[in-house]
Design a protein around this motif. Sequence first.
Motif, PDB file in Angstrom:
ATOM      1  N   MET A  81      33.903 -25.257  -7.732  1.00 35.11           N
ATOM      2  CA  MET A  81      33.883 -26.698  -7.965  1.00 35.11           C
ATOM      3  C   MET A  81      32.587 -27.319  -7.464  1.00 35.11           C
ATOM      4  SD  MET A  81      36.676 -29.484  -6.661  1.00 35.11           S
ATOM      5  CE  MET A  81      36.500 -31.224  -7.017  1.00 35.11           C
ATOM      6  N   ALA A 112      29.683 -26.408  -9.642  1.00 37.15           N
ATOM      7  CA  ALA A 112      29.653 -27.235 -10.855  1.00 37.15           C
ATOM      8  C   ALA A 112      29.050 -28.601 -10.557  1.00 37.15           C
ATOM      9  CB  ALA A 112      31.065 -27.386 -11.411  1.00 37.15           C
ATOM     10  N   HIS A 168      37.140 -31.328 -13.277  1.00 37.95           N
ATOM     11  CA  HIS A 168      36.648 -29.960 -13.137  1.00 37.95           C
ATOM     12  C   HIS A 168      37.727 -28.960 -13.542  1.00 37.95           C
ATOM     13  CE1 HIS A 168      34.783 -26.356 -11.534  1.00 37.95           C
ATOM     14  NE2 HIS A 168      35.848 -26.148 -10.779  1.00 37.95           N
ATOM     15  N   ASN A 228      38.580 -24.622 -14.456  1.00 32.90           N
ATOM     16  CA  ASN A 228      38.190 -23.242 -14.204  1.00 32.90           C
ATOM     17  C   ASN A 228      39.086 -22.359 -15.053  1.00 32.90           C
ATOM     18  OD1 ASN A 228      37.280 -20.776 -12.914  1.00 32.90           O
ATOM     19  ND2 ASN A 228      36.766 -22.004 -11.113  1.00 32.90           N
ATOM     20  N   ASP A 287      35.813 -31.535 -17.930  1.00 34.69           N
ATOM     21  CA  ASP A 287      34.371 -31.312 -17.883  1.00 34.69           C
ATOM     22  C   ASP A 287      34.042 -30.146 -18.811  1.00 34.69           C
ATOM     23  OD1 ASP A 287      31.709 -30.937 -17.253  1.00 34.69           O
ATOM     24  OD2 ASP A 287      32.030 -30.566 -15.123  1.00 34.69           O
TER      25      ASP A 287
END
Length: 342
Positions: free
Chosen positions: A171, A174, A256, A258, A318
């Motif tokens: 995170m 990013a 965010h 993943n 994102d």
Amino acid sequence: MKSTSIPALSFALTVLAALVPGAGRAEEVNIYSARQEHLMRPLLDAFTKKTGITVNLVSAGEDALIERLKSEGPNGPADILLTVDVGRLIRASESGLLQSVRSDTLAASVPSEFRDPNGAWYGLSMRARVVLYAKDRVKPQELSTYAALTDPKWKGRICVRSSSSVYNQSMLAAMIVNEGAAKAENWAKGIVANMARAPQGGDRDQIAAVAAGVCDLAIANTYYFAGMLNSKNDDERRAAEKIALFWPDQNGLGTHVNISGAGVTKSAKNAAAAIKLLEFLVSDESQRLYAEAVYEFPVKRGIKPSGLVAAWGPFKADTLGLAAIAAHQAEAIRIFDRAGWR
């Protein structure tokens, strides 16, 4: 014609099988998985039923599996490494443990931001790192962005896990890509200043701490929250029911996200079968099953998440290509250290 005894024939066939690669053996795939077997086994059994290819699974922690791949070298048995964070996939790729895979099916099914440009790894499911808040102490109107969590009004009110968590490292990496190292470091320092306690435990522990009144906000992955809401453990479920989810940065870059994902190992002896399995895992059927089993978002466009997850409503994610964070993982760790985020 000279007769041959059954024992002699059996011995001859055994020798032939040993000399001819693959002779007399069913196809198989060996997976080193950081995901628990009970979550993966229904999918793997469905693959075996469809293809006849046997799937052998070794489950362990991600770091342990990567170290095992390194120590086993080119003679290792693993065909696939499956992990639950892009940071570990990047680490495995940079360590030379994964091979480039080109597949039209994978390229068409996995969006570009969720796969390695060189084909070393592919996302299988997506999760978001969100803000979870106490329903009785925080109003959603008070929340907006990740950056706003550094506001002094949240002093002593935030729970989050250690900087050693790869989820936090990814995170912050990013953030470095999106906003620069200086802003990322200011954010980390601001979160440290607002922590209710020293980081401890996993994401479930942060959620439980909010429910217990230790803090008012937690930063955690969505699938942990969903797992607690649907838990067979009454205490876990009751704790999660006191919490609500907020999607940060909906008017900016987005929340965010993943992935969990996988790559074919460089040492794979069954690479063709391994690619077939990865292609199966991004099929419509598998993406639906995966979403229901692990409470993550399907990585394939057009496949709906589980009902529990869908109830949180749509959100803006994102769109940063996750491969871009590779060069900033180490920098993220250094920033955490300077910020005092232990």
